[in-house]
Design an enzyme around this catalytic site. Structure first.
Site, short mmCIF file in Angstrom:
data_model
loop_
_atom_site.label_atom_id
_atom_site.label_comp_id
_atom_site.label_asym_id
_atom_site.label_seq_id
_atom_site.Cartn_x
_atom_site.Cartn_y
_atom_site.Cartn_z
N PRO A 9 1.03 -1.05 0.27
CA PRO A 9 0.04 0.27 -0.28
C PRO A 9 1.16 1.24 0.31
O PRO A 9 1.70 1.73 0.55
CB PRO A 9 -0.73 -0.32 1.19
CG PRO A 9 -0.41 -1.21 1.91
CD PRO A 9 0.47 -2.04 1.36
N GLN A 59 -5.85 -1.55 3.27
CA GLN A 59 -4.50 -1.23 4.76
C GLN A 59 -5.46 -0.16 5.64
O GLN A 59 -5.73 0.52 4.89
CB GLN A 59 -3.49 -1.00 4.33
CG GLN A 59 -2.22 -0.65 5.70
CD GLN A 59 -1.17 -0.09 5.66
OE1 GLN A 59 -0.54 0.90 5.10
NE2 GLN A 59 -0.12 -0.92 5.02
N CYS A 88 3.97 3.37 8.46
CA CYS A 88 3.72 4.36 8.46
C CYS A 88 4.77 5.71 9.13
O CYS A 88 4.46 5.70 10.84
CB CYS A 88 2.52 5.75 8.21
SG CYS A 88 2.63 6.80 7.10
#
Length: 312
Positions: A9, A59, A88
């Site tokens: 992703p 996600q 992230c």
């Protein structure tokens, strides 16, 4: 070798068009862009645009366990798999306690995994990094293992590293062995920019597969090339004419979904990938940035020796 190669992703990139092209070029699985749990629950316009209209892997990111579970339930009609983002490093995500900020409380990640497993019937996984400021793999992975996700996707850098330096594949391998001891799948991520790097990771480490992120931007054939390298020992590299042809096919598909002018603008960020390591690549990128209509693109392709039949 039955290991898998998937599309990771990526916010702003892995839209439905990039997902379709990646599958066409041999990706074993693809993920949506990262979707906000809060945005999904509020049905905010920006988030609704990211929610897939056809079944795919999703996600999800958020910081509240019950809200993540509710968002997963809401998306269950299109989600074939749900991955919890705990990797992230972007500040606007971590400052809300989501993304890689969750690595500071791995027990909370475990709670999320269990909550989602109790809510949806599709596989639940988690994406992590090796630690926040330093490598803390064991502190992070043991609570996660107890929650028994379907898989763990491991990016081989710390949060502090962001995307700098080299990914630590030895540490990814160590985590993979721990996960396999519990029957949990493991996928590695980091520096998958070439077929050689992908095949080396698949052959040298105990992962069940890899996910390709930046290496697939403007380079969707990397999946087929990697599989050709495994099967045949070599692969074909598209020349400039073929690259521009593939680019214009991408542009046409995206244009049908978002409109031609928006598609031209959106693909400016991917065009660098389509022209990476080609002669006069910098000049090509400069010239494409000037295009604002399909007529401009058609003229641009004509000048550089490629008239794509799909652009009329």
């Amino acid at each position: 070798m039955n290991k898998q190669i998937g599309l990771s992703p990526m916010a702003g990139y892995t839209d439905v068009t990039m997902r379709e092209l990646s599958v066409e070029w041999g990706a074993d699985f693809v993920f949506s862009e990262m979707i906000s749990a809060e945005g999904a629950l509020r049905s905010s316009g920006k988030t609704d645009e990211l929610v897939p209209s056809t079944p795919t892997r999703i996600q999800l990111f958020g910081s509240n366990v019950s809200r993540m579970a509710k968002a997963a339930a809401k998306l269950s009609n299109v989600a074939t798999w749900i991955d919890i983002n705990a990797g992230c490093p972007v500040r606007k995500v971590t400052r809300k306690g989501a993304g890689s900020a969750l690595l500071k409380t791995p027990e909370k990640i475990a709670e999320m995994i269990i909550a989602l497993k109790n809510t949806v019937e599709v596989p639940v996984s988690v994406k992590i990094r090796l630690g926040f400021d330093c490598i803390e793999s064991e502190e992070i992975i043991y609570p996660i293992m107890k929650a028994r996700p379907e898989a763990v996707f491991v990016h081989g850098r710390t949060v502090a590293q962001a995307y700098s330096g080299s990914a630590n594949w030895e540490e990814i391998d160590r985590i993979s062995l721990l996960l396999h001891g519990e029957g949990i799948l493991s996928y590695g991520s980091g520096d998958m920019f070439t077929p050689e790097a992908i095949v080396n990771a698949l052959r040298s480490y105990s992962v069940d597969g890899v996910v390709v992120a930046r290496g697939a931007i403007g380079n969707p054939w990397i999946f087929r090339q990697s599989k050709d390298l495994i099967r045949k020992g070599f692969y074909d590299d598209p020349d400039l004419s073929e690259r521009l042809g593939h680019f214009s096919a991408h542009l046409e598909l995206l244009g049908k979904r978002v409109g031609e002018e928006q598609a031209i603008r959106e693909l400016r960020k991917s065009f660098a990938g389509y022209t990476r390591n080609v002669r006069n690549g910098a000049r090509l990128r400069t010239e494409y940035m000037k295009c604002s209509s399909m007529e401009d693109v058609r003229d641009f392709l004509t000048v550089y020796g490629t008239v794509n039949s799909s652009i009329r």
